[in-house]
Design an enzyme around this catalytic site. Structure first.
Site, short mmCIF file in Angstrom:
data_model
loop_
_atom_site.label_atom_id
_atom_site.label_comp_id
_atom_site.label_asym_id
_atom_site.label_seq_id
_atom_site.Cartn_x
_atom_site.Cartn_y
_atom_site.Cartn_z
N SER A 28 0.80 -1.23 0.00
CA SER A 28 0.00 0.00 0.00
C SER A 28 0.83 1.27 0.00
O SER A 28 1.63 1.50 0.90
CB SER A 28 -0.89 0.06 1.25
OG SER A 28 -1.68 -1.07 1.34
N HIS A 58 -3.26 0.30 -4.98
CA HIS A 58 -2.59 -0.94 -5.39
C HIS A 58 -2.70 -1.05 -6.90
O HIS A 58 -3.74 -1.43 -7.42
CB HIS A 58 -3.24 -2.17 -4.77
CG HIS A 58 -3.21 -2.17 -3.27
ND1 HIS A 58 -4.08 -1.44 -2.51
CD2 HIS A 58 -2.41 -2.81 -2.39
CE1 HIS A 58 -3.81 -1.64 -1.23
NE2 HIS A 58 -2.81 -2.46 -1.14
N HIS A 80 -5.72 -8.93 -1.97
CA HIS A 80 -5.90 -9.27 -0.56
C HIS A 80 -7.08 -10.23 -0.41
O HIS A 80 -8.01 -10.23 -1.22
CB HIS A 80 -6.20 -8.01 0.26
CG HIS A 80 -5.12 -6.97 0.20
ND1 HIS A 80 -4.98 -6.12 -0.87
CD2 HIS A 80 -4.12 -6.67 1.07
CE1 HIS A 80 -3.94 -5.33 -0.66
NE2 HIS A 80 -3.40 -5.64 0.50
N TYR A 82 -9.36 -9.92 1.78
CA TYR A 82 -10.60 -9.17 2.07
C TYR A 82 -11.31 -8.70 0.81
O TYR A 82 -12.50 -8.37 0.85
CB TYR A 82 -10.34 -7.98 3.01
CG TYR A 82 -9.43 -6.90 2.45
CD1 TYR A 82 -9.86 -6.03 1.45
CD2 TYR A 82 -8.15 -6.74 2.93
CE1 TYR A 82 -9.03 -5.05 0.94
CE2 TYR A 82 -7.30 -5.77 2.44
CZ TYR A 82 -7.75 -4.92 1.43
OH TYR A 82 -6.92 -3.98 0.92
N GLU A 83 -10.59 -8.66 -0.32
CA GLU A 83 -11.25 -8.26 -1.57
C GLU A 83 -12.18 -9.36 -2.07
O GLU A 83 -12.94 -9.15 -3.02
CB GLU A 83 -10.19 -7.97 -2.64
CG GLU A 83 -9.35 -6.74 -2.36
CD GLU A 83 -8.24 -6.60 -3.40
OE1 GLU A 83 -8.53 -6.40 -4.58
OE2 GLU A 83 -7.06 -6.73 -3.01
N ALA A 110 2.15 -2.07 4.62
CA ALA A 110 1.83 -1.01 5.58
C ALA A 110 1.19 -1.69 6.78
O ALA A 110 0.47 -2.68 6.63
CB ALA A 110 0.85 -0.03 4.95
N MET A 208 -3.05 -6.50 6.89
CA MET A 208 -4.02 -7.35 6.18
C MET A 208 -3.39 -8.11 5.01
O MET A 208 -4.09 -8.49 4.08
CB MET A 208 -5.18 -6.50 5.67
CG MET A 208 -5.90 -5.71 6.76
SD MET A 208 -7.14 -4.60 6.07
CE MET A 208 -7.50 -3.56 7.50
N SER A 209 -2.07 -8.31 5.05
CA SER A 209 -1.43 -8.97 3.89
C SER A 209 -0.25 -9.80 4.36
O SER A 209 -0.17 -10.22 5.51
CB SER A 209 -0.96 -7.91 2.89
OG SER A 209 0.12 -7.16 3.43
N ASN A 232 0.51 3.95 10.94
CA ASN A 232 -0.38 4.53 11.97
C ASN A 232 -0.20 3.71 13.23
O ASN A 232 0.24 2.56 13.18
CB ASN A 232 -1.84 4.44 11.51
CG ASN A 232 -2.25 3.02 11.17
OD1 ASN A 232 -1.94 2.52 10.07
ND2 ASN A 232 -2.90 2.35 12.09
N HIS A 244 -7.74 4.95 5.75
CA HIS A 244 -6.91 4.50 4.63
C HIS A 244 -6.07 5.65 4.09
O HIS A 244 -4.94 5.45 3.67
CB HIS A 244 -7.82 3.90 3.54
CG HIS A 244 -7.07 3.30 2.39
ND1 HIS A 244 -6.19 2.24 2.55
CD2 HIS A 244 -7.05 3.61 1.07
CE1 HIS A 244 -5.66 1.94 1.36
NE2 HIS A 244 -6.16 2.74 0.45
N1 HPA Z 1 -4.60 -2.35 10.91
C1 HPA Z 1 -4.65 -3.23 9.88
N2 HPA Z 1 -4.03 -3.03 8.74
C2 HPA Z 1 -3.31 -1.90 8.59
C3 HPA Z 1 -3.22 -0.94 9.59
C4 HPA Z 1 -3.90 -1.18 10.82
O1 HPA Z 1 -3.86 -0.39 11.78
N3 HPA Z 1 -2.44 0.06 9.13
C5 HPA Z 1 -2.07 -0.29 7.86
N4 HPA Z 1 -2.59 -1.48 7.53
#
Ligand code: HPA
Length: 269
Positions: A28, A58, A80, A82-83, A110, A208-209, A232, A244
């Site tokens: 990401s 992406h 991903h 989740y997609e 990320a 998430m990856s 973050n 996001h």
């Molecule tokens: N949680 C899940 N996936 C993420 C996060 C998060 O805080 N930051 C970037 N990808």
């Protein structure tokens, strides 16, 4: 079509771009970080069997070129779970690279920072992972041509490669931390209660990856290095809501340093 046949077909298509031994997956907001010389690229849609990503940020292309003279494959973007893609599709590119002759895989992502002391913008090497996806990319008939039914996961993220990454980071004056990454399905971000539970389980980072690809790569005998950009602080670690936009903003802010690290490191892997 048999899965191995699907993999072979995509590998044949990609072999027209070159014969790299190192592949780098850019996550990401990071798809621009590793410029290649003499690049030849195909979009995911142009490679037979490749899944096509849907999420903003992406891009979805595979390029082969050189970094300081070394042939390197770069995957810009990924799909991903989740997609809606099954994990067998999420890991399809990695299996194709293994078939193409790639020996070393660098996975970037990320993540949200869980461990105390992590800050947004930190670059963190993955030392290990927790698979909280509720599924495994190896579920189903084993692809014996790639690897064993019950592959060992004692050292998913190669110790020697991690040492090299630390050496290169030190040479460049970059701070590179280490931590355990927990993969969650998403796409909703976590609740503060989930983050407290993940911390108690030993997670330093959440995302998430990466984990499906790392499992499939180890199954196929590739060496793996994982590098995360903490975009973050995880939910509840800071009082601020997650977005996001913040994820993409922070990864883009750190892209130059990650690019310097990868450009110096990848030819040495
Ligand atoms: N949680 C899940 N996936 C993420 C996060 C998060 O805080 N930051 C970037 N990808």
């Amino acid at each position: 079509m048999e899965e191995m046949e699907r993999i072979e077909r995509a590998a044949t298509a990609l072999s027209k771009l070159g014969k790299p031994e190192v592949a780098v997956v850019l996550g990401s907001g990071l798809s621009g970080v590793l410029p290649l010389e003499q690049e030849k690229a195909l979009s995911f849609g142009e490679v037979p069997g490749f899944p096509v990503p849907s999420v903003a940020g992406h891009a979805g292309e595979v390029a082969v070129g050189t970094v300081h003279g070394r042939a390197v494959l770069v995957q810009r973007g990924r799909v991903h779970h989740y997609e809606g893609h099954p994990l067998v599709d999420v890991v399809f590119p990695v299996r194709v690279y293994a078939r193409l002759g790639v020996r070393t895989l660098v996975l970037t992502n990320a993540s949200g920072g869980i461990a105390h002391g992590l800050e947004a913008g930190d670059l963190v090497l993955l030392s290990d992972h927790l698979n909280f996806l509720g599924d495994n990319p190896l579920r189903g008939p084993n692809l014996d041509a790639l690897g064993p039914r019950f592959p060992d996961m004692t050292e998913v993220y190669d110790r020697v490669l991690r040492k090299k990454a630390h050496t290169v980071a030190a040479e460049l004056g970059l701070t590179l931390k280490e931590g355990v990454y927990l993969a969650t399905l998403g796409p909703s971000y976590e609740t503060p209660a989930e983050i407290r539970a993940f911390r108690a389980w030993g997670a330093d980072l959440v995302g998430m990856s990466t984990v499906p690809e790392a499992i499939a790569a180890r199954h196929a005998g590739l060496k793996v290095l994982g590098i995360s950009c903490v975009t973050n602080l995880a939910a509840g670690v800071s009082p601020q809501p997650l977005s996001h936009e913040e994820v993409i903003e922070t990864s883009q802010r750190r892209a130059a340093d990650l690019g310097r690290l990868l450009t110096a490191l990848v030819p040495r892997l």
